[in-house]
Design a protein around this motif. Structure first.
Motif, PDB file in Angstrom:
ATOM      1  N   HIS A   1       1.100  -1.286   0.372  1.00 31.23           N
ATOM      2  CA  HIS A   1       0.197   0.133  -0.063  1.00 31.23           C
ATOM      3  C   HIS A   1       0.891   1.443   0.097  1.00 31.23           C
ATOM      4  O   HIS A   1       0.398   2.581  -0.061  1.00 31.23           O
ATOM      5  N   GLY A   2       2.160   1.357  -0.399  1.00 30.74           N
ATOM      6  CA  GLY A   2       2.908   2.339  -0.428  1.00 30.74           C
ATOM      7  C   GLY A   2       3.599   3.043  -1.262  1.00 30.74           C
ATOM      8  O   GLY A   2       2.324   2.251  -2.418  1.00 30.74           O
ATOM      9  N   ASP A   3       4.347   4.242  -1.754  1.00 30.20           N
ATOM     10  CA  ASP A   3       4.485   4.214  -3.139  1.00 30.20           C
ATOM     11  C   ASP A   3       4.679   3.738  -4.217  1.00 30.20           C
ATOM     12  O   ASP A   3       5.807   2.953  -4.100  1.00 30.20           O
ATOM     13  N   GLN A   4       4.704   2.996  -5.094  1.00 26.88           N
ATOM     14  CA  GLN A   4       5.111   1.891  -6.247  1.00 26.88           C
ATOM     15  C   GLN A   4       5.934   2.254  -6.645  1.00 26.88           C
ATOM     16  O   GLN A   4       7.044   1.523  -6.669  1.00 26.88           O
ATOM     17  N   ALA A   5       5.965   3.798  -7.072  1.00 26.41           N
ATOM     18  CA  ALA A   5       7.457   3.835  -7.696  1.00 26.41           C
ATOM     19  C   ALA A   5       8.378   3.942  -7.144  1.00 26.41           C
ATOM     20  O   ALA A   5       9.836   3.631  -7.568  1.00 26.41           O
ATOM     21  N   GLU A   6       8.685   4.753  -5.708  1.00 28.48           N
ATOM     22  CA  GLU A   6       9.107   3.937  -4.959  1.00 28.48           C
ATOM     23  C   GLU A   6       9.745   3.485  -4.241  1.00 28.48           C
ATOM     24  O   GLU A   6      10.636   3.348  -4.513  1.00 28.48           O
ATOM     25  N   ALA A   7       9.126   2.121  -4.645  1.00 28.98           N
ATOM     26  CA  ALA A   7       9.444   1.075  -3.787  1.00 28.98           C
ATOM     27  C   ALA A   7      10.527  -0.132  -5.150  1.00 28.98           C
ATOM     28  O   ALA A   7      10.970  -0.771  -5.270  1.00 28.98           O
ATOM     29  N   ARG A   8       9.755   0.886  -6.423  1.00 26.75           N
ATOM     30  CA  ARG A   8      10.404   0.331  -7.328  1.00 26.75           C
ATOM     31  C   ARG A   8      11.792   0.259  -7.873  1.00 26.75           C
ATOM     32  O   ARG A   8      12.763   0.243  -7.838  1.00 26.75           O
ATOM     33  N   ALA A   9      11.758   1.686  -7.497  1.00 23.69           N
ATOM     34  CA  ALA A   9      13.270   2.216  -7.051  1.00 23.69           C
ATOM     35  C   ALA A   9      14.380   1.660  -6.122  1.00 23.69           C
ATOM     36  O   ALA A   9      15.243   1.682  -6.795  1.00 23.69           O
ATOM     37  N   ARG A  10      13.927   1.764  -5.310  1.00 23.81           N
ATOM     38  CA  ARG A  10      14.095   1.214  -3.997  1.00 23.81           C
ATOM     39  C   ARG A  10      14.876  -1.121  -4.554  1.00 23.81           C
ATOM     40  O   ARG A  10      16.315  -1.300  -4.560  1.00 23.81           O
ATOM     41  N   ILE A  11      14.082  -1.474  -5.772  1.00 20.25           N
ATOM     42  CA  ILE A  11      14.168  -2.752  -5.859  1.00 20.25           C
ATOM     43  C   ILE A  11      15.565  -2.644  -6.576  1.00 20.25           C
ATOM     44  O   ILE A  11      16.731  -3.417  -7.012  1.00 20.25           O
ATOM     45  N   VAL A  12      15.398  -1.363  -7.469  1.00 23.46           N
ATOM     46  CA  VAL A  12      16.183  -1.292  -9.107  1.00 23.46           C
ATOM     47  C   VAL A  12      17.342  -0.722  -8.128  1.00 23.46           C
ATOM     48  O   VAL A  12      19.189  -1.972  -8.912  1.00 23.46           O
ATOM     49  N   GLU A  13      17.859   0.106  -7.083  1.00 24.51           N
ATOM     50  CA  GLU A  13      18.629   0.525  -6.392  1.00 24.51           C
ATOM     51  C   GLU A  13      19.791  -0.999  -6.140  1.00 24.51           C
ATOM     52  O   GLU A  13      21.094  -1.167  -6.160  1.00 24.51           O
ATOM     53  N   SER A  14      18.440  -1.592  -5.274  1.00 29.74           N
ATOM     54  CA  SER A  14      19.292  -3.379  -4.470  1.00 29.74           C
ATOM     55  C   SER A  14      19.672  -3.802  -5.704  1.00 29.74           C
ATOM     56  O   SER A  14      21.377  -4.750  -5.247  1.00 29.74           O
ATOM     57  N   ALA A  15      19.278  -4.218  -6.678  1.00 27.79           N
ATOM     58  CA  ALA A  15      19.693  -5.163  -7.681  1.00 27.79           C
ATOM     59  C   ALA A  15      21.232  -4.827  -8.166  1.00 27.79           C
ATOM     60  O   ALA A  15      22.122  -5.614  -8.462  1.00 27.79           O
ATOM     61  N   LEU A  16      20.765  -3.069  -8.698  1.00 27.37           N
ATOM     62  CA  LEU A  16      21.863  -3.165  -9.420  1.00 27.37           C
ATOM     63  C   LEU A  16      23.405  -2.532  -8.652  1.00 27.37           C
ATOM     64  O   LEU A  16      24.422  -2.829  -8.751  1.00 27.37           O
ATOM     65  N   ARG A  17      23.156  -3.315  -7.105  1.00 28.91           N
ATOM     66  CA  ARG A  17      24.248  -2.786  -6.753  1.00 28.91           C
ATOM     67  C   ARG A  17      25.242  -5.057  -6.343  1.00 28.91           C
ATOM     68  O   ARG A  17      26.211  -5.215  -6.846  1.00 28.91           O
ATOM     69  N   MET A  18      24.547  -5.308  -7.384  1.00 28.28           N
ATOM     70  CA  MET A  18      25.459  -6.763  -7.541  1.00 28.28           C
ATOM     71  C   MET A  18      26.395  -6.618  -8.614  1.00 28.28           C
ATOM     72  O   MET A  18      27.384  -7.325  -8.807  1.00 28.28           O
ATOM     73  N   PHE A  19      26.375  -5.855  -9.340  1.00 24.16           N
ATOM     74  CA  PHE A  19      27.073  -5.106 -10.385  1.00 24.16           C
ATOM     75  C   PHE A  19      28.083  -4.270 -10.731  1.00 24.16           C
ATOM     76  O   PHE A  19      28.518  -3.864 -11.168  1.00 24.16           O
ATOM     77  N   GLY A  20      28.437  -4.220  -9.199  1.00 22.09           N
ATOM     78  CA  GLY A  20      30.097  -3.122  -9.394  1.00 22.09           C
ATOM     79  C   GLY A  20      29.258  -1.529  -9.081  1.00 22.09           C
ATOM     80  O   GLY A  20      28.373  -1.475  -9.007  1.00 22.09           O
TER      81      GLY A  20
END
Length: 206
Positions: A187-206
């Motif tokens: 029920h939170g801000d979907q765009a903000e949640a997606r941005a957090r997922i994107v940011e976390s996923a990108l950490r795997m790539f150095g």
């Protein structure tokens, strides 16, 4: 009747047939996403499409034929959306392009086409005959992200010990996002949640 009139009539019939076939596939996709392979029946699809079950056999020879068409349709739609997002990004770094693709995939799975996640989340119920086609669908999907990741590695933007392992982890995050942000559960801000997922996923790539 002239040849031209006959051709036009044939074309109209063909278009109607294509529209009806697409409608059946869309309905089958929704039923498949809701009930899974084992829970899906041609009777349900026919009823929800408002046609006789016998009519289905004019378009699809069997349940498996219809399910295969539904899965391929979903795959094509996802690939189309990812391609459009890539084209919209244009010339950019591999990291920015990968971020856009991750965001688009999460958007597809959680908002615009959650049936994609649902339809592919019934691994234990699929008959063996679907193993090879689904493997090919996943391979085509993986290729979109793999191409960008390999470019990032080649250009020195990504630093990975194993591309295959990292991509498997990325797909795990994408698949899990459909659980984290599933419709009605977040029920939170979907765009903000997606941005957090994107940011976390990108950490795997150095």
């Amino acid at each position: 009747m002239s040849t031209t009139a006959k051709e036009q009539g044939s074309t109209r019939v063909s278009r109607r047939r294509d529209r009806r076939k697409a409608e059946i596939v869309r309905t089958a996709t929704l039923v498949l996403a809701e009930a899974g392979y084992l829970g899906m029946s041609l009777e349900d699809v026919a009823e929800k499409t408002d046609i006789a079950k016998a009519t289905l056999y004019h378009y699809f020879s069997s349940k498996d034929d219809l399910v295969a068409a539904a899965l391929e349709s979903l795959t094509q739609e996802v690939l189309r959306r990812l391609q459009e997002r890539e084209e919209a990004v244009g010339q950019s770094s591999a990291r920015d392009l990968l971020a856009a693709l991750i965001d688009e995939q999460v958007l597809i799975l959680t908002e615009t086409a959650p049936e994609v996640a649902a339809a592919f989340s019934w691994p234990r119920s699929w008959p063996e005959s679907f193993e090879a086609p689904m493997k090919d669908m996943r391979r085509r999907h993986d290729a979109v992200f793999r191409r960008v990741v390999e470019r990032g590695v080649a250009e020195g933007e990504f630093h990975l010990s194993d591309i295959n392992v990292t991509l498997q982890c990325l797909h795990g995050i994408l698949n899990q996002s459909s659980v984290w942000l599933r419709p009605g559960a977040y029920h939170g801000d979907q765009a903000e949640a997606r941005a957090r997922i994107v940011e976390s996923a990108l950490r795997m790539f150095g």
